[in-house]
Design a protein around this motif. Structure first.
Motif, PDB file in Angstrom:
ATOM      1  N   ILE A  18      52.972  34.558  46.950  1.00  0.00           N
ATOM      2  CA  ILE A  18      51.594  34.959  46.675  1.00  0.00           C
ATOM      3  C   ILE A  18      51.603  36.332  46.001  1.00  0.00           C
ATOM      4  O   ILE A  18      52.116  37.307  46.553  1.00  0.00           O
ATOM      5  CB  ILE A  18      50.773  35.007  47.974  1.00  0.00           C
ATOM      6  CG1 ILE A  18      50.761  33.625  48.629  1.00  0.00           C
ATOM      7  CG2 ILE A  18      49.348  35.494  47.694  1.00  0.00           C
ATOM      8  CD1 ILE A  18      50.115  33.600  50.006  1.00  0.00           C
ATOM      9  N   ILE A  19      51.052  36.374  44.780  1.00  0.00           N
ATOM     10  CA  ILE A  19      50.996  37.614  44.002  1.00  0.00           C
ATOM     11  C   ILE A  19      49.526  37.996  43.838  1.00  0.00           C
ATOM     12  O   ILE A  19      48.735  37.221  43.302  1.00  0.00           O
ATOM     13  CB  ILE A  19      51.660  37.427  42.621  1.00  0.00           C
ATOM     14  CG1 ILE A  19      53.097  36.916  42.777  1.00  0.00           C
ATOM     15  CG2 ILE A  19      51.641  38.736  41.841  1.00  0.00           C
ATOM     16  CD1 ILE A  19      53.759  36.545  41.462  1.00  0.00           C
ATOM     17  N   GLU A  20      49.176  39.189  44.284  1.00  0.00           N
ATOM     18  CA  GLU A  20      47.762  39.584  44.338  1.00  0.00           C
ATOM     19  C   GLU A  20      47.513  40.856  43.532  1.00  0.00           C
ATOM     20  O   GLU A  20      48.329  41.773  43.523  1.00  0.00           O
ATOM     21  CB  GLU A  20      47.354  39.808  45.789  1.00  0.00           C
ATOM     22  CG  GLU A  20      45.876  40.067  45.987  1.00  0.00           C
ATOM     23  CD  GLU A  20      45.457  39.905  47.438  1.00  0.00           C
ATOM     24  OE1 GLU A  20      44.372  39.364  47.680  1.00  0.00           O
ATOM     25  OE2 GLU A  20      46.233  40.309  48.342  1.00  0.00           O
ATOM     26  N   SER A  21      46.354  40.875  42.841  1.00  0.00           N
ATOM     27  CA  SER A  21      45.931  42.090  42.139  1.00  0.00           C
ATOM     28  C   SER A  21      44.407  42.127  42.111  1.00  0.00           C
ATOM     29  O   SER A  21      43.780  41.829  41.089  1.00  0.00           O
ATOM     30  CB  SER A  21      46.496  42.135  40.719  1.00  0.00           C
ATOM     31  OG  SER A  21      46.209  43.389  40.114  1.00  0.00           O
ATOM     32  N   LEU A  22      43.835  42.464  43.244  1.00  0.00           N
ATOM     33  CA  LEU A  22      42.387  42.571  43.375  1.00  0.00           C
ATOM     34  C   LEU A  22      41.993  44.031  43.616  1.00  0.00           C
ATOM     35  O   LEU A  22      42.779  44.806  44.163  1.00  0.00           O
ATOM     36  CB  LEU A  22      41.895  41.708  44.543  1.00  0.00           C
ATOM     37  CG  LEU A  22      42.016  40.192  44.356  1.00  0.00           C
ATOM     38  CD1 LEU A  22      41.700  39.479  45.667  1.00  0.00           C
ATOM     39  CD2 LEU A  22      41.097  39.702  43.239  1.00  0.00           C
ATOM     40  N   PRO A  23      40.781  44.429  43.220  1.00  0.00           N
ATOM     41  CA  PRO A  23      40.325  45.800  43.494  1.00  0.00           C
ATOM     42  C   PRO A  23      40.403  46.100  44.989  1.00  0.00           C
ATOM     43  O   PRO A  23      40.125  45.223  45.821  1.00  0.00           O
ATOM     44  CB  PRO A  23      38.871  45.779  43.000  1.00  0.00           C
ATOM     45  CG  PRO A  23      38.853  44.715  41.947  1.00  0.00           C
ATOM     46  CD  PRO A  23      39.799  43.660  42.433  1.00  0.00           C
ATOM     47  N   PRO A  24      40.774  47.316  45.360  1.00  0.00           N
ATOM     48  CA  PRO A  24      41.022  47.653  46.771  1.00  0.00           C
ATOM     49  C   PRO A  24      39.807  47.475  47.678  1.00  0.00           C
ATOM     50  O   PRO A  24      39.965  47.240  48.877  1.00  0.00           O
ATOM     51  CB  PRO A  24      41.473  49.118  46.719  1.00  0.00           C
ATOM     52  CG  PRO A  24      41.010  49.628  45.397  1.00  0.00           C
ATOM     53  CD  PRO A  24      41.050  48.466  44.475  1.00  0.00           C
ATOM     54  N   ARG A  25      38.608  47.578  47.144  1.00  0.00           N
ATOM     55  CA  ARG A  25      37.407  47.456  47.977  1.00  0.00           C
ATOM     56  C   ARG A  25      37.006  45.993  48.206  1.00  0.00           C
ATOM     57  O   ARG A  25      36.109  45.714  49.008  1.00  0.00           O
ATOM     58  CB  ARG A  25      36.242  48.213  47.333  1.00  0.00           C
ATOM     59  CG  ARG A  25      36.438  49.728  47.310  1.00  0.00           C
ATOM     60  CD  ARG A  25      35.208  50.442  46.782  1.00  0.00           C
ATOM     61  NE  ARG A  25      35.390  51.898  46.787  1.00  0.00           N
ATOM     62  CZ  ARG A  25      34.476  52.753  46.396  1.00  0.00           C
ATOM     63  NH1 ARG A  25      33.289  52.293  45.959  1.00  0.00           N
ATOM     64  NH2 ARG A  25      34.711  54.054  46.426  1.00  0.00           N
ATOM     65  N   GLU A  26      37.651  45.077  47.511  1.00  0.00           N
ATOM     66  CA  GLU A  26      37.347  43.660  47.693  1.00  0.00           C
ATOM     67  C   GLU A  26      38.194  43.071  48.818  1.00  0.00           C
ATOM     68  O   GLU A  26      39.255  43.591  49.161  1.00  0.00           O
ATOM     69  CB  GLU A  26      37.599  42.893  46.395  1.00  0.00           C
ATOM     70  CG  GLU A  26      36.624  43.230  45.288  1.00  0.00           C
ATOM     71  CD  GLU A  26      36.786  42.307  44.094  1.00  0.00           C
ATOM     72  OE1 GLU A  26      37.484  41.278  44.211  1.00  0.00           O
ATOM     73  OE2 GLU A  26      36.211  42.618  43.040  1.00  0.00           O
ATOM     74  N   PHE A  27      37.703  41.965  49.372  1.00  0.00           N
ATOM     75  CA  PHE A  27      38.450  41.248  50.399  1.00  0.00           C
ATOM     76  C   PHE A  27      39.748  40.730  49.781  1.00  0.00           C
ATOM     77  O   PHE A  27      39.736  40.051  48.750  1.00  0.00           O
ATOM     78  CB  PHE A  27      37.608  40.088  50.925  1.00  0.00           C
ATOM     79  CG  PHE A  27      38.283  39.264  51.980  1.00  0.00           C
ATOM     80  CD1 PHE A  27      38.861  39.865  53.088  1.00  0.00           C
ATOM     81  CD2 PHE A  27      38.328  37.885  51.873  1.00  0.00           C
ATOM     82  CE1 PHE A  27      39.467  39.104  54.077  1.00  0.00           C
ATOM     83  CE2 PHE A  27      38.939  37.117  52.844  1.00  0.00           C
ATOM     84  CZ  PHE A  27      39.516  37.724  53.961  1.00  0.00           C
TER      85      PHE A  27
END
Length: 291
Positions: A18-27
């Protein structure tokens, strides 16, 4: 030609990356999914493992994929690559530190798919994730065995619930078709989860090629170009003979693209694994080739 009937979904997996790159304030849905799958694996005796890594930039993403390719080559890793990010239909993915085009994602995945024996499944948990197929080309190896992703902009909770169901079944049964059926039991309010195999890509791209570049009118123009070039080089082949030679070679078009797309030089067993598809495509070409 029905590619689902032409070839069963033959696929092996022993790791979910699982590779993730979401804004830090998002779930952080990727981290949540990894925790859920770890819980599913806790009491099971299965060869499947799960990893989660957070990336900020396209460069970091490429580095993670390259490391997975090395593990696939040296240690027999057969991963599913699951990406959590925001998507844009006609462009690609938005990471926190930059954008990456669908074509660039496909290029990065080709070595991993080759190293994993053409067993790579790509899951894109992002709006319009299935649009990654726009980066696929007949002139390069396939980036993965199959792609799974949404056709529209879906809510993070919808995507998370779908992928939980999908991976839960993969972990328990390692049956891809059953996992897809389980994931799609309940309909979405908008759009759908789309599964596209390399066989489907090849068929679609070949038919598009035959309609355009390999159409009889285009073959005639190509024959004229070859004829003029050969005349300038002193060759005695007539225009009619040049046309006939091109028409004669037309059924062989699929063989060259098939070998490139399915990486037959690197994975010889793919000639048999996907051979039914090649024979069906050759038949289609012969039927559409002028006498």
């Amino acid at each position: 030609m029905d590619t689902d009937k032409a070839s069963a979904h033959t696929f092996r997996v022993n790791h979910i990356a699982i590779i993730e790159s979401l804004p830090p304030r998002e779930f952080q849905t990727g981290r949540e999914l990894a925790g859920y799958l770890d819980g599913q694996l806790a009491d099971l005796q299965t060869p499947i493992s799960v990893s989660h890594v957070d990336v900020a930039t396209p460069s970091e993403f490429r580095s993670v994929i390259a490391n997975l390719a090395t593990q696939a080559d040296r240690e027999g890793l057969r991963p599913i690559v699951h990406i959590e990010a925001h998507g844009e239909d006609d462009f690609g993915l938005h990471f926190r530190g930059g954008k990456i085009h669908w074509r660039e994602i496909c290029d990065a995945l080709i070595p991993l798919n080759r190293a994993s024996g053409f067993n790579l499944l790509l899951s894109v948990s992002a709006c319009f994730g299935v649009s990654c197929i726009s980066g696929v080309s007949l002139r390069r190896g396939a980036p993965c065995y199959a792609l799974l992703g949404p056709s529209k902009d879906l809510s993070p909770s919808d995507l998370l619930n779908r992928f939980r169901s999908f991976y839960r079944e993969i972990i328990h049964s390692q049956d891809l078709d059953l996992a897809l059926a389980t994931m799609n039991k309940d309909k979405l309010e908008r759009g759908q989860m789309v599964f596209v195999s390399a066989e489907g890509w090849f068929e679609e791209l070949m038919l598009e090629y035959l309609t355009n570049a390999a159409h009889p009118k285009e073959l005639k123009a190509a024959a004229m170009r070859i004829f003029r070039k050969s005349r300038s080089e002193g060759t005695t082949l007539t225009l009619g003979e040049t046309k006939r030679q091109l028409v004669k070679n037309r059924p062989q078009i699929a063989q060259g693209y098939f070998a490139e797309f399915f990486m037959v030089n690197h994975i010889p067993e793919n000639a048999q694994r996907f051979g039914v598809l090649l024979r069906a495509m050759e038949t289609t070409i012969k039927k559409t080739t002028p006498c």
